[in-house]
Design a protein around this motif. Structure first.
Motif, mmCIF file in Angstrom:
data_model
loop_
_atom_site.group_PDB
_atom_site.id
_atom_site.type_symbol
_atom_site.label_atom_id
_atom_site.label_comp_id
_atom_site.label_asym_id
_atom_site.label_seq_id
_atom_site.Cartn_x
_atom_site.Cartn_y
_atom_site.Cartn_z
ATOM 1 N N CYS A 14 1.114 3.823 2.405
ATOM 2 C CA CYS A 14 -0.232 3.277 2.766
ATOM 3 C C CYS A 14 -1.377 3.857 1.564
ATOM 4 O O CYS A 14 -2.452 3.911 2.038
ATOM 5 C CB CYS A 14 -0.606 4.243 4.131
ATOM 6 S SG CYS A 14 -0.450 5.877 4.155
ATOM 7 N N ALA A 149 -2.827 2.377 7.459
ATOM 8 C CA ALA A 149 -2.850 1.256 6.960
ATOM 9 C C ALA A 149 -1.980 0.334 7.679
ATOM 10 O O ALA A 149 -1.005 0.797 8.069
ATOM 11 C CB ALA A 149 -2.545 0.866 5.347
ATOM 12 N N ASP A 150 -2.493 -0.793 8.094
ATOM 13 C CA ASP A 150 -1.577 -1.861 8.820
ATOM 14 C C ASP A 150 -0.106 -2.080 8.264
ATOM 15 O O ASP A 150 -0.024 -1.912 7.275
ATOM 16 C CB ASP A 150 -2.536 -3.228 8.817
ATOM 17 C CG ASP A 150 -1.548 -4.323 9.670
ATOM 18 O OD1 ASP A 150 -1.867 -4.360 10.889
ATOM 19 O OD2 ASP A 150 -0.657 -4.951 9.205
ATOM 20 N N THR A 205 -6.878 -0.560 5.715
ATOM 21 C CA THR A 205 -6.082 -2.007 5.528
ATOM 22 C C THR A 205 -6.992 -2.741 5.102
ATOM 23 O O THR A 205 -6.723 -3.805 4.152
ATOM 24 C CB THR A 205 -5.993 -2.346 7.114
ATOM 25 O OG1 THR A 205 -5.304 -1.337 7.685
ATOM 26 C CG2 THR A 205 -5.599 -3.628 7.317
#
Ligand code: DC
Length: 226
Positions: A14, A149-150, A205
């Motif tokens: 991430c 994060a996505d 993200t």
């Protein structure tokens, strides 16, 4: 000026290490990628055919391992050394990624790595990223950041990074590896990945690297000033 300890924890890929490295550069702090230590231990176990289901074998193997970070003039970054060998590139290999969460879940391995990590923070002025840095390694750190994060973005970023070195890798392999590691890292018995209660969350993200750095740097400056 007052020196602090900054921890960055979060799921695999991430962007923790990138942010931690940038923060350390800006603040003139030491950056430590704690995951590199678990990766180097895993590399040693794989090379020596250590059967890590057996405590005695793990104990003996850990006694043979010396880990240290050495500054690389060319890259301007620190490389991971395992028994005086530069293993920085080797530990990023998919084979190591496939086994590292299993090895990092072992109690004795964690005790071995955590003791060294805590030693590195004695003088403060350090930015360390990992999974349990804000909860177990430095529970009293002045600034704790939990990076998120996505999942789709994480797979994409990791795929791009690995594809550059190995064009035969597939998105599915990368996705499966990330999911497996996130699961083991979050569900293991000893210091699983958790957001520390006093951590601030940074979801990157939709942020560029510069944007996320600006946010984290602001938090760090406030802590240093206060
Ligand atoms: O950050 P990374 O992906 O290089 O970490 C590799 C593995 O090491 C990760 O799957 C979990 C483990 N790890 C850990 O258990 N504790 C840490 N502080 C850092 C990494």
């Amino acid at each position: 000026m007052k020196k602090i300890i900054i921890t960055l924890d979060g799921y695999s890929s991430c962007g923790k290490s990138t942010l931690a490295r940038q923060l350390a550069n800006e603040l003139n702090y030491v950056f430590i990628d704690s995951g590199a230590m678990y990766r180097a231990i895993t590399l040693y176990f794989l090379r020596q055919h250590v059967d890590w289901r057996h405590e005695k074998e793990v104990h003996k193997a850990l006694g043979e391992i010396t880990l240290d970070f050495q500054y690389n003039d060319q890259s301007g970054q620190s490389d991971m050394f395992l028994n005086d060998e530069n293993v920085e590139a080797l530990i990023r290999d998919m084979l190591v990624s496939e086994h590292v969460s299993e090895v990092a879940a072992l109690k004795e391995v964690r005790e071995f790595a955590v003791a060294q990590q805590q030693q590195m923070g004695v003088k403060k002025g350090i930015v360390m990223d990992g999974r349990d840095i804000g909860t177990t390694v430095f529970p009293k750190a002045e600034l704790k950041i939990f990076v998120t994060a996505d999942p789709a973005i994480r797979v994409e970023r990791r795929f791009k990074e690995l594809y550059a070195k190995n064009p035969s890798i597939t998105v599915e392999e990368v996705k499966a590896n990330l999911e497996m590691r996130d699961y083991i890292d979050s569900n293991r018995e000893f210091s699983p990945l958790r957001r520390a209660e006093d951590a601030v969350e940074l979801d990157n993200t939709n942020l560029t690297r510069d944007e996320q750095l600006a946010i984290a740097l602001q938090w760090a400056k406030e802590k240093i000033a206060g």
